[in-house]
Design a protein around this motif. Structure first.
Motif, short mmCIF file in Angstrom:
data_model
loop_
_atom_site.label_atom_id
_atom_site.label_comp_id
_atom_site.label_asym_id
_atom_site.label_seq_id
_atom_site.Cartn_x
_atom_site.Cartn_y
_atom_site.Cartn_z
N LEU A 146 -37.07 5.13 -11.69
CA LEU A 146 -38.12 4.85 -10.72
C LEU A 146 -37.59 4.14 -9.49
O LEU A 146 -37.88 4.53 -8.36
N SER A 147 -36.78 3.09 -9.72
CA SER A 147 -36.29 2.36 -8.55
C SER A 147 -35.37 3.25 -7.72
O SER A 147 -35.38 3.21 -6.49
N ALA A 148 -34.58 4.09 -8.40
CA ALA A 148 -33.71 5.01 -7.67
C ALA A 148 -34.54 5.99 -6.86
O ALA A 148 -34.21 6.31 -5.71
N PHE A 149 -35.63 6.44 -7.45
CA PHE A 149 -36.49 7.40 -6.76
C PHE A 149 -37.06 6.79 -5.48
O PHE A 149 -37.02 7.41 -4.41
N PHE A 150 -37.57 5.56 -5.61
CA PHE A 150 -38.15 4.95 -4.41
C PHE A 150 -37.08 4.61 -3.38
O PHE A 150 -37.32 4.70 -2.18
N ALA A 170 -29.20 8.93 -2.07
CA ALA A 170 -29.56 7.53 -2.31
C ALA A 170 -29.95 7.36 -3.78
O ALA A 170 -29.51 6.41 -4.44
N THR A 171 -30.72 8.30 -4.29
CA THR A 171 -31.12 8.23 -5.70
C THR A 171 -29.90 8.42 -6.60
O THR A 171 -29.65 7.62 -7.51
N GLY A 172 -29.16 9.47 -6.33
CA GLY A 172 -28.04 9.82 -7.19
C GLY A 172 -26.98 8.73 -7.22
O GLY A 172 -26.53 8.30 -8.28
N LEU A 173 -26.60 8.24 -6.04
CA LEU A 173 -25.53 7.24 -5.99
C LEU A 173 -25.97 5.93 -6.66
O LEU A 173 -25.18 5.28 -7.33
N SER A 174 -27.24 5.57 -6.48
CA SER A 174 -27.68 4.31 -7.07
C SER A 174 -27.73 4.41 -8.60
O SER A 174 -27.50 3.43 -9.29
N VAL A 175 -28.02 5.60 -9.10
CA VAL A 175 -27.98 5.77 -10.56
C VAL A 175 -26.53 5.80 -11.04
O VAL A 175 -26.16 5.17 -12.03
N GLY A 220 -32.44 11.61 0.39
CA GLY A 220 -33.15 11.24 -0.83
C GLY A 220 -32.30 11.47 -2.05
O GLY A 220 -32.19 10.62 -2.95
N MET A 221 -31.67 12.64 -2.08
CA MET A 221 -30.87 13.01 -3.23
C MET A 221 -29.70 12.05 -3.44
O MET A 221 -29.47 11.57 -4.55
N LEU A 237 -42.72 13.05 11.76
CA LEU A 237 -41.34 13.25 11.32
C LEU A 237 -41.02 12.35 10.12
O LEU A 237 -40.38 12.78 9.16
N VAL A 238 -41.49 11.12 10.17
CA VAL A 238 -41.18 10.20 9.08
C VAL A 238 -41.89 10.63 7.79
O VAL A 238 -41.29 10.64 6.71
N VAL A 239 -43.15 11.04 7.93
CA VAL A 239 -43.85 11.54 6.74
C VAL A 239 -43.13 12.76 6.20
O VAL A 239 -42.84 12.88 5.00
N SER A 240 -42.80 13.67 7.11
CA SER A 240 -42.14 14.91 6.72
C SER A 240 -40.80 14.63 6.04
O SER A 240 -40.48 15.17 4.98
N GLY A 241 -40.02 13.75 6.68
CA GLY A 241 -38.70 13.42 6.13
C GLY A 241 -38.82 12.70 4.79
O GLY A 241 -38.03 12.95 3.88
N SER A 242 -39.81 11.84 4.65
CA SER A 242 -39.95 11.11 3.39
C SER A 242 -40.33 12.05 2.26
O SER A 242 -39.83 11.92 1.14
N ILE A 243 -41.21 13.00 2.55
CA ILE A 243 -41.59 13.95 1.49
C ILE A 243 -40.37 14.80 1.10
O ILE A 243 -40.09 15.01 -0.08
N ALA A 244 -39.63 15.24 2.13
CA ALA A 244 -38.41 16.01 1.84
C ALA A 244 -37.44 15.17 1.02
O ALA A 244 -36.81 15.66 0.08
N GLY A 245 -37.33 13.89 1.39
CA GLY A 245 -36.45 12.99 0.65
C GLY A 245 -36.91 12.79 -0.78
O GLY A 245 -36.11 12.74 -1.71
N ALA A 246 -38.24 12.71 -0.96
CA ALA A 246 -38.77 12.57 -2.31
C ALA A 246 -38.39 13.79 -3.14
O ALA A 246 -38.05 13.68 -4.33
#
Lengths: 320, 445, 293
Positions: free
Chosen positions: A85-89, A72-77, A69-70, A218-227
């Motif tokens: 917002l788009s980076a966050f998603f 993907a967001t960071g590199l896209s910014v 998450g960190m 796992l996907v829910v868990s990973g997505s929240i961690a990614g958020a």
């Protein structure tokens, strides 16, 4: 045990959400930023809790979702001038994708094997960030403050350097994960997950495809961690490989255990307690690793259910 | 609360229907409103409470120190130097007549904790400045927070992060030359005296990349060539397997390693080459805190090392260097006077000494009283062209480039002979200068 | 360098690495195999061995050999005592529950690291090799002590093999490993076997630390890497299988040297960790392990 979404439960959660929001008007500056950070990290722990607390799968590689998450967001910014917002998603999507790929593979194992597979993947992910250092800038990492445009909602502009944007961003992030945890805990899905935790084989015999349920958890868990990772990058403006190192896989475990695995409130209580434990301890001794190590031992030996878990056992049986 | 299109509801024993969509809608509306309210409403009153500007209130310097984690060795020496220089400044009458007080907080050599420490120092301890960080990732992790909190952040890191323009106007590195300048200064001497075909061995992380990029660029520019670039993963503990990859036509082996594995590295390099070795040039970063006479380091005999400031007293025998060494507690060999086995990190820690004196200088020149004077203080710093050699700057004269927030000073090249370091060359400030790529003075304060 | 000597060097280095790795991983493997628990603090026992070797060598500065000999004796005993206390004070209390044990030993890991940092310091301190000579080949030179380490490690491994396959304790261990409840029913003092295995595992790690410290240096963070490598070896080799551990150590030791040459070493490490994950998923008993219930 009744873990359903009752009046009481709903009221408790909403008042905690409201209380956290109101806290920003009373807290002194230092604790104001601390609480913001704690809420982001508690989101990480809340994600961890979905997998560990409710589904019973202990992972030592959750830093990979946080880092997905960190980064993907960071590199896209940083490179693509994405808006916040788009980076966050994108961050959440990346973490979810990593979780799906990882889950398809790793969920064939269970127990200690699962734990080691998570650890190995976590380590591989950390090394991968170092390996592609020309893009990720390796362990040194990069800052976003010069690249990140303020968030625009309608006419209002929200600069991420503003402390109250930080606080409220963290608050929204945490509140969503918190309410989501509550909803999951009370839903049929949550009950299947708990059944898997208690007895995987029996749940399978009852006709549930436990593999699919675990993958979902796992996907829910990973997505929240990614958020949480994406939120951390945006709010605190730094992306670095140290967040993918094994220590950041151990932290959410520690926070969740301390607060109480399998309780919705546990991650917040655990993260906050640990944060202040280290913060206060570091004023007296440099030996704060003792605090980390010691609290792990004490928890395992005497309070395996953590703070909220023990409260639930003794006093408030209806806590989800 | 009914929403027809929503089929799924969360069952509840009490018969409450909580419809997903409407809940989210309501939450979104409430949240939006509240944030808008709170951002406008939260005034500056929580934000850096005004400092009562009593004239003899101490100047509080927050010291972000690596007491634990991988930087702990450096951290200890940074702390010892800081204590010594603070004592001296107080004996000299403090800063602008005010006593100096150091508030140290451990950052665990971790960027996350580093950022928290900056917040803690600024908001809770109400320090005037934050200072002292060494490891690049901690600097980069902490710098955004310093910029957002608008508190001057003086680092002693030697990383090429301040001068690269990646950070912000509140961050400066006035007390130590950055690695790009160090490498640039070394390159001409290495090429002229050791050889033109170079193999570089460096750690596979950021500190190594600065060396890789800037040194190889200089080599190409000066008509030399790079034979091989060997990046070694940070977790490596044995190096023998890498040495065969050093091409036979290598004239100079350039090594820069950090971390606990470095002794092994040198030892194994020696075992590999024996007496039949290329010229070897390295950065002392690898051997900070390590006695050159340690068994196993005999192989370094006759090789060359960069030093930021000579470890041995006879390497730079000026009056001011002697005074600095005495105050910090260094013996002739650059070890602690209390424990000759405890060797210093002298090529870096002098930066703490000089930075503290620079804080003194800018506070006094800008007439700084309290945090509202930060803009004046930073502009004053940016206007300073350099620092003269003296007790305040025992390592030598510095040129300060205001737009880069970065100092440039002389560098030393030492030869290992008889288990100690002999300075053989001193570069000039001009040797290390490069084209600036940043300008912080255009950023708002 | 030509390919021939180059492969020879990789082989030499791989062999040495393999022996040390086998020795380090053996303790972990025994504990894992017999007790079915993962001791995350295993690397710290290794580190303590190295640090104690430094302490011993600085007690007897006149003779590196005497200091080394003392360390070989003292370090396993001290570390063994710590392990005994851990077993009694922690592991027994969490009833050897695999997950609790992992959390508890992570706690122990931090406590040991902090103790060493506080009392020993952040430096990487060298320890002189008891015997030192450089073996010179026509193309390159090599550390003689490393060859000595390989021989000593082989000796310890051999002794362990003898212990496991020829003694009563070994019999108890194997019985416990195969079926704990059945072993108990047949009068095997399982609790005592557990304690013994845990202590032995720690002593082996400490011994590996003493052997390796003249090649590396004693540093308070040196335990993590051997821990990860040991994991890799133990998993690929199969739980609790001495033969598997040794074979896997060779596979990893030699291939690491080779892969790092043709690819980036960081990439080699990524591949190794992914390989472990793959082995666990596809063949959980390890590539060389036997299927035991």
């Amino acid at each position: 045990m009744n873990r359903r979404l009752t009046h009481k439960v709903l009221l408790l959660h909403l008042s905690i959400v409201a209380g956290l929001f109101l806290a920003q008007f009373f807290l002194p500056e230092y604790h104001h930023t601390n609480l913001a950070r704690i809420m982001v990290l508690a989101t990480f722990a809340a994600g961890y809790n979905v997998l560990f607390g409710y589904t019973g799968l202990m992972s030592l590689g959750h830093a990979m979702f946080f880092a997905a998450g960190m980064y993907a967001t960071g590199l896209s910014v940083y490179y693509l001038d994405f808006g916040a917002l788009s980076a966050f998603f994108l961050g959440i999507a990346a973490a979810a994708a990593v979780a799906v790929l990882f889950g398809l593979f790793a969920l064939r194992t269970s127990g200690v094997s699962f734990l080691i597979v998570t650890m190995m993947f976590g380590q591989a992910c950390y090394l991968t960030i170092l390996y592609f250092n020309t893009i990720t800038l390796g362990d040194q990492g990069f800052t976003l403050s010069n690249n990140l445009a303020p968030l625009e909602i309608g006419q209002q502009q929200f600069a991420f350097s503003n402390p109250s944007v930080k606080f409220n961003g963290a608050w929204i992030l945490f509140s969503i994960s918190f309410v989501l945890s509550m909803v999951i805990a009370a839903s049929p899905l949550g009950r299947v997950l708990v059944a898997i935790r208690e007895n995987d084989e029996r749940t399978k015999l009852l006709g549930y495809n436990t593999y699919l349920y675990k993958l979902m958890a796992l996907v829910v868990s990973g997505s929240i961690a990614g958020a949480a990772g994406a939120g951390y990058a945006l709010l605190f403006s730094y992306v670095g490989a140290s967040f993918a190192a094994i220590l950041y896989s151990i932290y959410p475990l520690l926070w969740t255990l301390l607060g109480g695995a399998g309780t919705t409130l546990g991650p917040l209580i655990g993260t906050g307690t640990m944060f202040y434990l280290i913060d206060i301890a570091s004023g007296y001794t440099t030996a704060y690793l003792f605090v980390v190590g010691g609290s792990l031992l004490i928890l395992v030996l005497w309070f395996p259910k953590g703070i909220v878990g023990s409260i639930r056992d003794r006093w408030i049986k209806w806590l989800p | 609360m009914k929403d027809q299109s929503d089929k799924k509801r969360f069952p509840s024993s009490d018969g409450i229907d909580v419809s997903k969509r409407s809940t989210i809608k309501a939450a979104a509306a409430v949240t939006g409103g509240l944030i808008a309210a709170s951002t406008t409403k939260i005034p500056e009153f929580l934000y850096r409470s005004a400092y009562a500007a009593g004239s003899d209130k101490p100047i509080r310097v927050g010291f972000q120190v690596h007491r634990t984690g991988i930087g702990a060795l450096y951290g200890r020496w940074y702390e010892q130097t800081t204590t010594a220089v603070t004592k001296l400044i107080n004996e000299m009458g403090g800063i602008a007549g005010r006593p100096v007080e150091i508030i140290a907080e451990d950052d665990g050599t971790d960027p996350k904790r580093g950022a928290e420490v900056v917040e803690k120092l600024a908001a809770q301890h109400k320090v005037d400045f934050v200072y002292g960080t060494l490891f690049s990732h901690v600097v980069i992790g902490s710098a955004p927070r310093a910029g957002e909190l608008k508190i001057p952040y003086f680092v002693v890191s030697e990383g090429y992060h301040v001068a690269s323009g990646k950070l912000n106007r509140y961050v400066a590195q006035p007390g130590i030359t950055d690695v790009r300048a160090q490498v640039t200064a070394m390159s001409s001497w290495v090429m002229d005296n050791l050889g033109k075909r170079v193999t570089m061995i460096f750690p596979d992380y950021a500190f190594g990349y600065d060396h890789r990029d800037f040194f190889s660029a200089e080599v190409e520019k000066r008509g030399g060539s790079i034979a091989e670039l060997l990046a070694i993963p940070p977790t490596e503990s044995s190096y023998t397997k890498y040495f065969p990859r050093i091409p036979a036509d290598t004239e100079v082996l350039y090594h820069v390693m950090v971390g606990p594995g470095v002794l092994t590295f040198v030892k194994e390099m020696g075992e590999h080459f024996g007496s039949n070795r290329p010229e070897i040039f390295g950065f002392i970063d690898s051997l900070e805190g390590v006695d050159i006479a340690t068994p196993g380091l005999e192989f370094l005999e006759g090789t060359y090392l960069w030093e930021g400031m000579p470890r041995y007293a006879d390497g730079y025998p000026t009056e001011h260097a002697a005074a600095y060494r005495k105050a910090v507690g260094l013996d002739e060999n650059g070890a602690s006077v209390d424990d000759p086995k405890s060797v210093s990190a002298n090529s870096h820690m002098f930066g703490c000494w000089e930075t503290m004196f620079i804080i003194k200088e800018v506070v006094e020149k800008s007439g700084y009283k309290d945090p509202k004077d930060y803009p004046a203080l930073i502009e004053t710093l940016e206007g300073i062209p350099g620092f003269a050699e003296g007790l305040e700057h025992p390592q030598g004269e510095k040129k300060f480039v205001g737009q880069l927030h970065q100092s440039f000073g002389q560098q030393f090249i030492s030869k290992v002979s008889n288990g100690k370091l002999d300075v053989v060359h001193r570069t000039t400030i001009a040797d290390g200068m490069y084209e600036p790529e940043a300008d912080y003075t255009t950023q708002p304060l | 360098m030509d390919l021939g000597p180059f492969l020879f060097l990789a082989f030499l280095e791989g062999t040495v690495t393999a022996f040390v790795l086998a020795l380090t991983a053996l303790g972990l493997s025994l504990v894992f195999g017999v007790m079915r628990i993962v001791n995350v603090a295993h690397g710290e026992f290794f580190m303590l061995g190295a640090v104690l070797a430094w302490v011993c060598s600085s007690l007897i500065e006149s003779s590196a050999l005497a200091g080394f000999a003392l360390a070989l004796f003292v370090a396993p005993i001290v570390v063994g005592a710590i392990a005994l206390a851990t077993d009694w004070g922690i592991l027994k209390r969490v009833k050897y529950n695999p997950e609790s044990t992992i959390v508890a030993t992570i706690g122990l890991l931090y406590i040991i690291q902090q103790l060493v940092l506080s009392f020993y310091g952040p430096e990487a301190r060298p320890v002189a090799a008891p015997i030192y000579f450089r073996v010179s080949f026509p193309w390159f030179g090599y550390s003689g002590y490393k060859l000595v380490v390989a021989v000593l490690s082989a000796a310890v491994l051999l002794a362990s093999w003898y212990g496991i396959s020829r003694t009563r304790l070994g019999l108890y261990m194997r019985a416990t490993q195969q079926d704990m409840e059945m072993a108990q029913a047949f009068g095997v003092p399982v609790r005592r076997v557990y304690a013994t295995v845990f202590v032995l595992g720690a002593m082996l790690a400490a011994m590996a630390g003493v052997l390796i410290v003249p090649v590396q240096q004693a540093h308070y963070l040196m335990g993590l890497d051997p821990l990860l490598l040991s994991f890799i070896v133990v998993i690929i080799g199969g739980l609790g299988s001495l033969k598997g551990t040794v074979v896997a150590a060779f596979v990893i030791g030699i291939s690491d040297g080779m892969i790092s040459v043709f690819f980036s070493p960081t990439l080699a490490k990524i591949l190794a960790t992914l390989l472990v994950a793959a082995v666990l998923v596809i063949r959980p008993t390890g590539l060389f392990g036997e299927d035991t219930a």
